[in-house]
Motif scaffolding. Sequence first.
Motif, short mmCIF file in Angstrom:
data_model
loop_
_atom_site.label_atom_id
_atom_site.label_comp_id
_atom_site.label_asym_id
_atom_site.label_seq_id
_atom_site.Cartn_x
_atom_site.Cartn_y
_atom_site.Cartn_z
N LYS A 21 -8.04 -8.05 4.04
CA LYS A 21 -7.37 -9.34 3.90
C LYS A 21 -8.20 -10.34 3.09
N GLU A 22 -9.53 -10.26 3.20
CA GLU A 22 -10.36 -11.20 2.45
C GLU A 22 -10.29 -10.95 0.94
N LYS A 23 -9.85 -9.74 0.55
CA LYS A 23 -9.69 -9.43 -0.87
C LYS A 23 -8.25 -9.62 -1.36
N LEU A 24 -7.32 -9.61 -0.43
CA LEU A 24 -5.91 -9.76 -0.80
C LEU A 24 -5.20 -10.60 0.26
N ASP A 25 -5.37 -11.90 0.15
CA ASP A 25 -4.77 -12.84 1.11
C ASP A 25 -3.53 -13.44 0.45
N LEU A 26 -2.41 -12.73 0.55
CA LEU A 26 -1.22 -13.09 -0.21
C LEU A 26 -0.42 -14.24 0.41
N GLU A 27 -0.05 -15.20 -0.44
CA GLU A 27 0.90 -16.24 -0.06
C GLU A 27 2.17 -16.12 -0.89
N ILE A 28 2.20 -15.10 -1.74
CA ILE A 28 3.39 -14.84 -2.55
C ILE A 28 3.75 -13.36 -2.45
N GLU A 29 4.93 -13.02 -2.91
CA GLU A 29 5.34 -11.62 -3.03
C GLU A 29 5.73 -11.37 -4.47
N ILE A 30 5.32 -10.22 -4.99
CA ILE A 30 5.67 -9.83 -6.36
C ILE A 30 6.30 -8.45 -6.32
N ASN A 31 7.49 -8.33 -6.87
CA ASN A 31 8.17 -7.03 -6.98
C ASN A 31 8.46 -6.75 -8.44
N GLY A 91 4.97 -3.32 -6.03
CA GLY A 91 4.54 -4.70 -5.97
C GLY A 91 3.50 -4.98 -4.91
N TYR A 92 3.32 -6.27 -4.67
CA TYR A 92 2.31 -6.76 -3.75
C TYR A 92 3.03 -7.66 -2.74
N ALA A 93 2.79 -7.42 -1.47
CA ALA A 93 3.57 -8.19 -0.50
C ALA A 93 2.90 -8.22 0.86
N CYS A 94 3.35 -9.17 1.65
CA CYS A 94 3.05 -9.20 3.07
C CYS A 94 4.37 -9.56 3.75
N ALA A 95 4.86 -8.68 4.60
CA ALA A 95 6.20 -8.87 5.18
C ALA A 95 6.28 -10.04 6.15
N GLU A 96 5.14 -10.46 6.68
CA GLU A 96 5.15 -11.49 7.72
C GLU A 96 5.78 -12.81 7.27
N PRO A 97 5.41 -13.35 6.08
CA PRO A 97 6.04 -14.61 5.65
C PRO A 97 7.55 -14.51 5.50
N MET A 98 8.02 -13.35 5.03
CA MET A 98 9.47 -13.17 4.86
C MET A 98 10.17 -13.18 6.20
N GLN A 99 9.58 -12.49 7.18
CA GLN A 99 10.19 -12.45 8.51
C GLN A 99 10.22 -13.84 9.14
N GLY A 113 19.01 4.06 -1.37
CA GLY A 113 18.03 5.06 -1.77
C GLY A 113 16.97 4.52 -2.71
N ILE A 114 16.71 3.21 -2.65
CA ILE A 114 15.71 2.60 -3.54
C ILE A 114 14.33 2.71 -2.88
N LYS A 115 13.45 3.46 -3.52
CA LYS A 115 12.11 3.65 -2.98
C LYS A 115 11.20 2.48 -3.36
N ALA A 116 10.12 2.32 -2.59
CA ALA A 116 9.20 1.22 -2.86
C ALA A 116 7.76 1.66 -2.62
N ARG A 117 6.87 1.06 -3.41
CA ARG A 117 5.43 1.21 -3.17
C ARG A 117 4.83 -0.18 -3.15
N GLY A 118 3.95 -0.42 -2.18
CA GLY A 118 3.38 -1.75 -2.09
C GLY A 118 1.91 -1.76 -1.73
N ILE A 119 1.20 -2.72 -2.29
CA ILE A 119 -0.20 -2.98 -1.93
C ILE A 119 -0.18 -4.24 -1.08
N MET A 120 -0.75 -4.14 0.12
CA MET A 120 -0.57 -5.21 1.11
C MET A 120 -1.88 -5.53 1.82
#
Length: 253
Positions: A197-207, A139-147, A165-172
């Motif tokens: 960041k100017e190309k991917l300024d996320l305000e949402i998270e998608i998993n 998915g696509y995420a930025c951990a900062e808003p969640m924290q 043991g759940i693996k993850a891949r993310g574009i951030m």
Amino acid sequence: MLNKKQLTSIGFSDKQAVVYLALLELGPSAVSEISRRAGINRTTGYDILEMLVSEGLVSPLGKSKKQKYVAENPEKIVGFAENQIKKAQAILLEAKKLAPELKSIYRKKERPIVKFYEGKEGIKQVFEDTLTAKSEIVGYACAEPMQKSIPEFYFEYLPQRIAKGIKARGIMPDTSFMHKIVKNDRKELRQSRLVAKEKLDLEIEINIYDNKVMMVSWAENLGILIESEKIAKAQKQIFELAWQATGIIKQKT
């Protein structure tokens, strides 16, 4: 002083509780007396007394028309409570047997299932669903808003995902905050790729995982869970294209 609420807390129904208490107070009594003290009609009183007899808490005295009932030793409520536990365990076992069959019917729906979750508790629920993942989470995420939004849950969620043991891949987005996060990728079972960041300024998270797509809008305090094989498959394919593209960008820079 003993009250109805205490008895209902161990498995008595409201009417069973008032009848049992009335009988304890009265001693050996006829149905009419017990019912009057309990504030219920005679027919209901008789039915409740017979239920209590079957549970071993009450015994009938004689078989005359003016039959009386007497409460057994109150210590027998321990056995009653144990029986309630056994019944609950049997119900739980039956529910576990039924769940797969019900789930197979539930999944036969052709239309996607879309669920909305509001508020912080709702957002926690959608994240908890990702812990059921049988596949890798992408998915696509930025951990900062969640924290910032649910800090205590963030630090509870991550160890649970790792333990399962759940693996993850993310574009951030490429931020100083995310640089600190990706340093722990290996031990947190994660692969990350950072995009300017100017190309991917996320305000949402998608998993995306299994047959589900989970989205969280931090600004709107809203979680959305979509259950659909086709939608999840399409989103995974789009993610893989983005993942490959970010790899090319990284090699060029």
